[in-house]
Design a protein around this motif. Sequence first.
Motif, PDB file in Angstrom:
ATOM      1  N   GLN A  84     -75.685  24.935  57.641  1.00  0.00           N
ATOM      2  CA  GLN A  84     -74.474  24.787  57.522  1.00  0.00           C
ATOM      3  C   GLN A  84     -74.198  25.057  55.975  1.00  0.00           C
ATOM      4  OE1 GLN A  84     -72.633  21.727  59.481  1.00  0.00           O
ATOM      5  NE2 GLN A  84     -71.155  21.146  57.881  1.00  0.00           N
ATOM      6  N   GLY A  85     -72.913  25.462  55.589  1.00  0.00           N
ATOM      7  CA  GLY A  85     -72.349  25.525  54.445  1.00  0.00           C
ATOM      8  C   GLY A  85     -70.794  26.133  54.334  1.00  0.00           C
ATOM      9  N   ASP A  86     -70.237  25.673  53.150  1.00  0.00           N
ATOM     10  CA  ASP A  86     -68.746  26.101  53.090  1.00  0.00           C
ATOM     11  C   ASP A  86     -68.907  27.165  52.118  1.00  0.00           C
ATOM     12  OD1 ASP A  86     -68.519  23.569  54.278  1.00  0.00           O
ATOM     13  OD2 ASP A  86     -67.680  22.367  52.769  1.00  0.00           O
ATOM     14  N   VAL A  87     -67.914  28.085  52.676  1.00  0.00           N
ATOM     15  CA  VAL A  87     -67.825  29.401  52.070  1.00  0.00           C
ATOM     16  C   VAL A  87     -66.069  29.619  51.934  1.00  0.00           C
ATOM     17  CG1 VAL A  87     -69.806  30.541  52.584  1.00  0.00           C
ATOM     18  CG2 VAL A  87     -68.200  30.844  54.345  1.00  0.00           C
ATOM     19  N   THR A  88     -65.829  30.748  51.221  1.00  0.00           N
ATOM     20  CA  THR A  88     -64.562  31.066  50.947  1.00  0.00           C
ATOM     21  C   THR A  88     -64.158  32.422  51.484  1.00  0.00           C
ATOM     22  OG1 THR A  88     -64.235  29.438  49.218  1.00  0.00           O
ATOM     23  CG2 THR A  88     -62.491  31.357  49.553  1.00  0.00           C
ATOM     24  N   MET A  89     -63.340  32.880  52.523  1.00  0.00           N
ATOM     25  CA  MET A  89     -62.923  34.194  52.740  1.00  0.00           C
ATOM     26  C   MET A  89     -61.768  34.652  52.212  1.00  0.00           C
ATOM     27  SD  MET A  89     -62.278  35.510  56.607  1.00  0.00           S
ATOM     28  CE  MET A  89     -64.078  35.934  57.185  1.00  0.00           C
ATOM     29  N   THR A  90     -61.427  35.606  51.682  1.00  0.00           N
ATOM     30  CA  THR A  90     -60.316  36.393  51.282  1.00  0.00           C
ATOM     31  C   THR A  90     -59.623  37.222  52.296  1.00  0.00           C
ATOM     32  OG1 THR A  90     -60.692  36.065  48.824  1.00  0.00           O
ATOM     33  CG2 THR A  90     -58.767  37.214  49.457  1.00  0.00           C
ATOM     34  N   VAL A  91     -58.696  36.808  52.850  1.00  0.00           N
ATOM     35  CA  VAL A  91     -58.022  37.862  53.937  1.00  0.00           C
ATOM     36  C   VAL A  91     -57.211  38.796  53.081  1.00  0.00           C
ATOM     37  CG1 VAL A  91     -56.365  37.833  55.804  1.00  0.00           C
ATOM     38  CG2 VAL A  91     -57.511  36.019  55.617  1.00  0.00           C
ATOM     39  N   SER A  92     -57.816  40.132  53.040  1.00  0.00           N
ATOM     40  CA  SER A  92     -57.313  41.098  52.171  1.00  0.00           C
ATOM     41  C   SER A  92     -56.059  41.527  52.344  1.00  0.00           C
ATOM     42  CB  SER A  92     -58.288  42.337  52.375  1.00  0.00           C
ATOM     43  OG  SER A  92     -58.403  42.716  53.558  1.00  0.00           O
ATOM     44  N   LYS A  93     -55.463  41.648  53.538  1.00  0.00           N
ATOM     45  CA  LYS A  93     -54.156  41.946  53.963  1.00  0.00           C
ATOM     46  C   LYS A  93     -53.108  41.038  53.495  1.00  0.00           C
ATOM     47  CE  LYS A  93     -54.914  40.533  58.614  1.00  0.00           C
ATOM     48  NZ  LYS A  93     -54.707  41.240  60.156  1.00  0.00           N
ATOM     49  N   LEU A  94     -53.676  39.986  53.245  1.00  0.00           N
ATOM     50  CA  LEU A  94     -52.609  38.775  52.921  1.00  0.00           C
ATOM     51  C   LEU A  94     -52.926  38.316  51.525  1.00  0.00           C
ATOM     52  CD1 LEU A  94     -52.464  36.455  56.074  1.00  0.00           C
ATOM     53  CD2 LEU A  94     -50.681  38.291  55.382  1.00  0.00           C
ATOM     54  N   ILE A  96     -54.831  36.056  50.410  1.00  0.00           N
ATOM     55  CA  ILE A  96     -55.100  34.433  50.407  1.00  0.00           C
ATOM     56  C   ILE A  96     -56.184  34.100  50.761  1.00  0.00           C
ATOM     57  CG2 ILE A  96     -52.523  34.144  50.796  1.00  0.00           C
ATOM     58  CD1 ILE A  96     -53.391  33.582  53.717  1.00  0.00           C
ATOM     59  N   PRO A  97     -56.822  32.840  50.094  1.00  0.00           N
ATOM     60  CA  PRO A  97     -58.207  32.266  50.380  1.00  0.00           C
ATOM     61  C   PRO A  97     -58.036  31.489  51.589  1.00  0.00           C
ATOM     62  CG  PRO A  97     -57.330  31.234  48.489  1.00  0.00           C
ATOM     63  CD  PRO A  97     -56.054  32.267  48.865  1.00  0.00           C
ATOM     64  N   ILE A  98     -59.429  31.752  52.370  1.00  0.00           N
ATOM     65  CA  ILE A  98     -59.328  30.783  53.529  1.00  0.00           C
ATOM     66  C   ILE A  98     -60.810  30.055  53.452  1.00  0.00           C
ATOM     67  CG2 ILE A  98     -59.774  30.520  55.936  1.00  0.00           C
ATOM     68  CD1 ILE A  98     -57.984  33.019  56.283  1.00  0.00           C
ATOM     69  N   TYR A  99     -60.677  28.503  53.414  1.00  0.00           N
ATOM     70  CA  TYR A  99     -61.876  27.902  53.296  1.00  0.00           C
ATOM     71  C   TYR A  99     -62.471  27.770  54.601  1.00  0.00           C
ATOM     72  CZ  TYR A  99     -60.062  27.294  48.654  1.00  0.00           C
ATOM     73  OH  TYR A  99     -59.568  27.421  47.354  1.00  0.00           O
ATOM     74  N   LEU A 100     -63.848  27.919  54.825  1.00  0.00           N
ATOM     75  CA  LEU A 100     -64.523  27.891  56.039  1.00  0.00           C
ATOM     76  C   LEU A 100     -65.779  27.006  56.102  1.00  0.00           C
ATOM     77  CD1 LEU A 100     -64.406  31.898  56.971  1.00  0.00           C
ATOM     78  CD2 LEU A 100     -62.837  30.035  57.840  1.00  0.00           C
ATOM     79  N   GLU A 101     -65.620  26.235  57.065  1.00  0.00           N
ATOM     80  CA  GLU A 101     -67.011  25.595  57.337  1.00  0.00           C
ATOM     81  C   GLU A 101     -67.862  26.469  58.354  1.00  0.00           C
ATOM     82  OE1 GLU A 101     -68.074  20.971  58.076  1.00  0.00           O
ATOM     83  OE2 GLU A 101     -67.325  22.193  59.987  1.00  0.00           O
ATOM     84  N   MET A 102     -69.022  26.963  57.806  1.00  0.00           N
ATOM     85  CA  MET A 102     -69.688  27.992  58.539  1.00  0.00           C
ATOM     86  C   MET A 102     -71.122  27.414  59.002  1.00  0.00           C
ATOM     87  SD  MET A 102     -71.108  31.643  57.547  1.00  0.00           S
ATOM     88  CE  MET A 102     -69.362  32.432  57.618  1.00  0.00           C
ATOM     89  N   LYS A 103     -71.478  27.480  60.241  1.00  0.00           N
ATOM     90  CA  LYS A 103     -72.739  27.019  60.873  1.00  0.00           C
ATOM     91  C   LYS A 103     -73.397  28.627  61.313  1.00  0.00           C
ATOM     92  CE  LYS A 103     -71.445  22.519  62.034  1.00  0.00           C
ATOM     93  NZ  LYS A 103     -71.321  21.504  63.276  1.00  0.00           N
TER      94      LYS A 103
END
Length: 275
Positions: A84-94, A96-103
């Motif tokens: 498990q880890g926390d990562v940041t995805m940037t939605v290119s068309k918007l 804006i950063p989205i913070y995700l908890e990923m497993k």
Amino acid sequence: YKHKQIEELSKRFKVLVEDFTDVIGIIDCQGKIMYISETSKKVIGYKREEVIGKNILDFFQGKDKERIMEMMDFVLNNPNKTVQGDVTMTVSKLNIPIYLEMKMKNLLNEPIVEGLVVYMNNITRRVEMEKRMAHISTHDSLTGLPNRIYFRKQLKIQCEHVQKTKSKFALMMLEIGGLKYVNYSLGYEMGDKFILEIVNRLKSYLGENMFLSRYSEDHFAVIVPGEKSKQEYDDMGRGLVDLFKTPFTVGNYDLDAYVNIGICICPYDGQDGIQ
């Protein structure tokens, strides 16, 4: 053929997947996205057709991409464990950063899956709330300046930097006189406006490279970085005193204030922020 099997599996559990608040995806060993649930649009801002067939790493940058690569490497070498880890995805068309908890879990040996299963939960609201709370706890509510808590942390960092680099810096403590008189005679609302005018004048004089903190109600702290002579520090102190020779215009009033300044130079007058 395998893709059809996965699609049949998703149809079988369609109701469950649609109601699920996470995004469920399946990627191969190289990161290619073979499947992603319908919740992708709601959770991460991308439709299924926008991501299937692409590499999951293409949606991340820098340390976040490295983190996902580490997660993939871990589950490939530990098939029975979930990472498990926390990562940041940037939605290119918007943009804006989205913070995700990923497993992530290795299900390569499961015939119906044959891939790495990825669960993504959008935790942006939680992260932004934590950031706001952290800012509130370390900044003065009236002026927006760093407060005593933030100042002490910054002072410790500055002292450690001086010890490592054998450099120096100055700490100036400012005691502002006249604030209490304005509060008592004109009210606290006028007193707050008075403080804001004082802060604006201090900021204008100090510039962006100086660390200015509201240490308490009528005390401010300034950290002056960089190699300067004692004469330069003294000149800066006199310049701060001169700022208060001109009255501050607040509404219909010209208000007077004065300042007492104490100056210490690290490492000569102390090295750990406590002395």
